[in-house]
Motif scaffolding. Structure first.
Motif, PDB file in Angstrom:
ATOM      1  N   LEU A   1       0.820  -1.204  -0.125  1.00  0.00           N
ATOM      2  CA  LEU A   1      -0.080  -0.084  -0.139  1.00  0.00           C
ATOM      3  C   LEU A   1       0.897   1.422  -0.011  1.00  0.00           C
TER       4      LEU A   1
ATOM      5  N   LEU B   1      -8.970   5.482  -2.831  1.00  0.00           N
ATOM      6  CA  LEU B   1      -9.627   4.372  -2.273  1.00  0.00           C
ATOM      7  C   LEU B   1      -9.752   3.075  -2.891  1.00  0.00           C
TER       8      LEU B   1
ATOM      9  N   TYR C   1      -8.677  -0.304  -1.032  1.00  0.00           N
ATOM     10  CA  TYR C   1      -9.340  -0.641   0.137  1.00  0.00           C
ATOM     11  C   TYR C   1     -10.429  -1.484  -0.423  1.00  0.00           C
TER      12      TYR C   1
ATOM     13  N   LEU D   1      -9.442  -4.934  -1.192  1.00  0.00           N
ATOM     14  CA  LEU D   1      -9.261  -5.745  -0.121  1.00  0.00           C
ATOM     15  C   LEU D   1     -10.854  -6.140   0.457  1.00  0.00           C
TER      16      LEU D   1
ATOM     17  N   TYR E   1     -10.341  -9.432   5.625  1.00  0.00           N
ATOM     18  CA  TYR E   1     -10.104  -8.094   6.227  1.00  0.00           C
ATOM     19  C   TYR E   1     -11.555  -7.532   6.655  1.00  0.00           C
TER      20      TYR E   1
ATOM     21  N   ILE F   1     -12.438  -3.516   7.624  1.00  0.00           N
ATOM     22  CA  ILE F   1     -12.110  -2.306   7.161  1.00  0.00           C
ATOM     23  C   ILE F   1     -12.826  -1.427   8.087  1.00  0.00           C
TER      24      ILE F   1
ATOM     25  N   VAL G   1     -13.402   2.705   8.457  1.00  0.00           N
ATOM     26  CA  VAL G   1     -13.212   4.211   7.930  1.00  0.00           C
ATOM     27  C   VAL G   1     -13.456   5.216   9.209  1.00  0.00           C
TER      28      VAL G   1
ATOM     29  N   LEU H   1     -16.754   2.282  -0.601  1.00  0.00           N
ATOM     30  CA  LEU H   1     -16.195   1.093  -0.572  1.00  0.00           C
ATOM     31  C   LEU H   1     -17.074   0.030  -0.610  1.00  0.00           C
TER      32      LEU H   1
ATOM     33  N   ILE I   1      -8.113   4.832   7.503  1.00  0.00           N
ATOM     34  CA  ILE I   1      -8.615   3.791   7.084  1.00  0.00           C
ATOM     35  C   ILE I   1      -7.856   2.439   7.688  1.00  0.00           C
ATOM     36  N   TYR I   2      -8.628   1.659   8.727  1.00  0.00           N
ATOM     37  CA  TYR I   2      -7.944   0.580   9.534  1.00  0.00           C
ATOM     38  C   TYR I   2      -8.135  -0.550   8.614  1.00  0.00           C
ATOM     39  N   VAL I   3      -7.127  -1.429   8.459  1.00  0.00           N
ATOM     40  CA  VAL I   3      -7.215  -2.525   7.847  1.00  0.00           C
ATOM     41  C   VAL I   3      -7.029  -3.634   8.822  1.00  0.00           C
TER      42      VAL I   3
END
Length: 239
Positions: free
Chosen positions: A93, A135, A138, A141, A148, A150, A152, A180, A218-220
């Motif tokens: 990324l 974006l 993500y 993903l 994953y 995700i 936001v 997303l 953005i947490y993955v």
């Protein structure tokens, strides 16, 4: 008393004394999570739903951001494999140079930070035409269903009233969430939070600092499929 009237009274008494099924015994298994509740619950907690006193269905939207970032938990034996995998994802990324990429939770969670000036015009809540460039990774993903979770998180600077900044961040978080979610399966694990100006990363004392505070994080988070592959020694990162 006639025989027919006596039989009638016996039937009435019998009906009144029959036990009524306990409604609480029905439908005790609620859905674990409603994947689409994240947008409408951005920055808020819904009241907990209980189907009976012994079983509680927990919606991720009821949890705080910190609680959601910590779940699902990775076992000690799987930590290294998961952290190595997520580290490689972070490098991939970061190579796009369109977001600041960091790792948290001991290397298990990727955090991508994108300035909202890249995604929205000033005071606007509609994504710019080129926002998908930032974006799309993500969204891709999320297409790997089960891999994953995700999350936001949208922030603003402190320009304007608290009500204004809260509404602005909520609308922007919703716009990113909707992008997303587009063309995804309903089973994707996606949540959003709107924090307004409540958590600046730097003091709001200059134009440059305010620009830094206007951001989407953005947490993955590794989801259950990654954890299962790590347990069976099948977790390998593929570009």
């Amino acid at each position: 008393m006639s025989v027919s009237r006596y039989i009638y009274l016996l039937l009435v008494v019998g009906l009144l004394t029959c036990s009524v099924p306990d409604a609480g015994a029905q439908n005790i298994f609620g859905r674990l999570k409603d994947k689409l509740s994240g947008k409408s619950a951005a920055g808020e907690r819904a009241s907990k739903k209980k189907s009976d006193k012994s079983v509680t269905a927990i919606d991720p939207a009821e949890l705080s951001l910190d609680e959601n970032v910590m779940l699902p938990r990775v076992g000690d034996k799987q930590h290294k494999a998961v952290a190595d995998y997520m580290g490689q994802l972070a490098k991939k990324l970061a190579s796009r140079k369109l977001a600041r990429i960091e790792l948290t939770r001991g290397g298990e969670v990727v955090v991508a930070t994108i300035g909202t000036d890249q995604l929205f015009a000033p005071n606007d809540t509609v994504l710019r035409d080129n926002a998908q460039e930032f974006l799309r990774p993500y969204a891709d993903l999320l297409k790997q269903v089960g891999m994953y979770k995700i999350i936001v998180v949208c922030h603003t600077d402190d320009t304007g009233s608290e009500n204004y900044t809260d509404r602005l961040s909520e609308a922007r978080a919703s716009a990113v969430y909707d992008y997303l979610l587009k063309n995804q399966l309903e089973s994707v694990d996606l949540l959003s939070y709107a924090l307004g100006a409540a958590e600046p990363c730097v003091p709001n004392d200059s134009r440059d600092n305010r620009a830094k505070n206007r951001r989407v994080e953005i947490y993955v988070v590794p989801d259950m499929l990654i954890l299962e592959m790590a347990k069976s020694d099948k977790l390998q990162f593929r570009n």
